[in-house]
Design an enzyme around this catalytic site. Structure first.
Site, PDB file in Angstrom:
ATOM      1  CD  GLU A   1       7.429  20.645   6.128  1.00  0.00           C
ATOM      2  OE1 GLU A   1       8.550  20.906   5.675  1.00  0.00           O
ATOM      3  OE2 GLU A   1       6.427  21.344   5.904  1.00  0.00           O
TER       4      GLU A   1
ATOM      5  CG  ASP B   1      -1.907   1.148   1.181  1.00  0.00           C
ATOM      6  OD1 ASP B   1      -2.303   1.569   0.082  1.00  0.00           O
ATOM      7  OD2 ASP B   1      -2.257   1.653   2.256  1.00  0.00           O
ATOM      8  CE  LYS B   2       7.140   3.540  -3.284  1.00  0.00           C
ATOM      9  NZ  LYS B   2       6.973   4.924  -3.323  1.00  0.00           N
ATOM     10  CB  THR B   3      -0.507   4.915  -3.456  1.00  0.00           C
ATOM     11  OG1 THR B   3      -1.533   3.956  -3.175  1.00  0.00           O
ATOM     12  CG2 THR B   3       0.297   4.487  -4.666  1.00  0.00           C
TER      13      THR B   3
END
Length: 163
Positions: free
Chosen positions: A101, A8-10
């Site tokens: 961030e 599930d890299k995305t």
């Protein structure tokens, strides 16, 4: 033999949610900072204990004070080096172009080092961070909070290429 690999890299299935999980200052690892199981968040407790004021009667070794200063400086740095904006000062809601961030700023806020504002003063941009007062100054040992003002000298904007 492997027939299938599931990835599930995305972030399609996991919503690509970034959260501050662990950190290391020197050779000390703090964590976890994630409260998924509903219990106390050990990382937050560890850092808050280090940054908490000591009673004058409690002895404090110089090395302990130095380490507390390093921990404080670590969290101040991650509260300053970003492009995150403060959406709501009342409940400290943050947003930014990079979820990484935002996760770092929220992690610092969870231990009492909070991004308070990002403001323009003439041609300069300033970042105001509040942090516990430890080790020196008039608030020493009183649980005080000090505002630190930093001038932004240069910003490398977040982009798909920089991520």
């Amino acid at each position: 033999q492997i027939d299938f690999i599931f990835s599930d890299k995305t972030g399609t299935l996991t919503a690509n949610e970034m959260r501050f999980a662990r950190c290391a200052v020197g050779d000390v690892v703090f964590g976890p900072f994630i409260a998924d199981l509903g219990g106390p968040v050990l990382g937050q407790l560890q850092v808050k204990d280090i940054l908490s004021p000591r009673e004058p009667s409690e002895p404090s070794e110089p090395s302990e004070q130095s380490f507390a200063q390093n921990v404080l400086w670590f969290f101040i740095c991650i509260s300053v080096c970003h492009t995150v904006q403060v959406n709501s000062v009342n409940d400290m809601q943050y947003s930014g172009p990079s979820p990484d961030e935002v996760a770092l700023v929220e992690g610092a806020h969870s231990v009492g080092v909070s991004l308070k504002s990002r403001r323009k003063i003439e041609q300069n941009e300033e970042i105001v961070v509040s942090a516990p007062s430890i080790g020196r100054g008039e608030n020493r040992g009183k649980g005080g909070v000090t505002d630190h003002v930093f001038v932004v000298l240069h910003t490398i904007e977040f982009s798909a290429e920089r991520k």
